[in-house]
Design an enzyme around this catalytic site. Structure first.
Site: not given
Length: 249
Positions: A135, A148
């Site tokens: 990501s 995350y």
């Protein structure tokens, strides 16, 4: 990709389903892996032939071992480590240890376990592709998303190092870093951020997408197309591909 078999984790919805559709459309056999039987079955039914599903918990070593055994007669030449969870939206000091560990168990440990399970066959055959879905959030600050972001940076680090370990055997390892992808996960994040900050959901979304040059999120189908494009570049190894509508790291 005709004749190639691809294992796609997190295949029951979202990016996993989109990646499966893209690979299947190019002739690959796709094996969807996840925990929700109903979702996996629905995606598989929509694909028709050359598609099947198996349940597994990517964070559990015994479950991944069972998956490998179930596919012992299948020459898996493409592995897409897509399974992941977003984790909490909160300041680091408010995040519980269990929530932190769960994010790393799925996003990082899961990637490690799947690579450990299916790389030996690729190395023995001297060919194969691993694409780890990371990501852009692993490469730039994103307040209140520390577990995350840290987990996705770990996936990028795992990718670059693993590429040098297995590249000499003819196996290519790369990562794909999407920006915010339109869909239920981002809608959840916008709701949580709005609740945390006292803003509206629309304002939370706009603040996020305004960081992208194109002023929008990418789509699930664009992520699927990117995986196909990466697999069509046999000279690519150890790369991290940014697909973020211009969201600068």
């Amino acid at each position: 990709m005709t004749g190639r078999s691809a294992v796609i984790t997190g295949g029951g919805s979202g990016l996993g389903a989109a990646i499966a559709r893209s690979l299947h459309s190019q002739g690959a056999e796709v094996i969807l892996v996840g925990r929700d039987e109903a979702k996996l079955a629905a995606v598989t039914a929509g694909l028709g032939s050359r598609a099947r599903w198996l349940t597994a918990d990517v964070s559990d070593a015994a479950s991944v071992d069972a998956l490998r055994e179930a596919l012992a007669d299948t020459e898996v030449s493409i592995l897409v480590n897509n399974a992941g969870i977003p984790g909490p939206v909160a300041a680091l000091t408010d995040i519980e240890v269990g929530d932190w560990d769960e994010v790393f168990a799925v996003n990082v440990r899961g990637t490690y376990l799947l690579c450990k399970a299916f790389l030996p066959g690729m190395i023995e055959r001297g060919d194969g592709d691993v694409i780890n879905v990371a990501s852009v959030s692993g490469k730039r600050p994103l307040a209140h998303r520390t577990p995350y972001c840290a987990s996705k940076m770990a996936v990028i680090g795992l990718t670059s190092t693993l590429a040098f370990e297995v590249g000499p055997s003819g196996v290519r390892v790369n990562s794909l870093s999407p920006g915010p992808v339109a869909g239920p996960r981002m809608e959840r994040n916008f709701r949580l951020e709005a609740a945390r900050s006292g803003s509206s959901v629309d304002d939370a979304e706009q603040a996020f997408v305004s960081r992208a040059a194109l002023g929008r999120m990418v789509t699930e189908d664009e992520v699927g197309a990117a995986v196909v494009a990466m697999l069509g570049m046999p000279g690519m190894c150890g790369a991290d591909v940014d697909l973020s509508a211009g969201m600068v790291a």
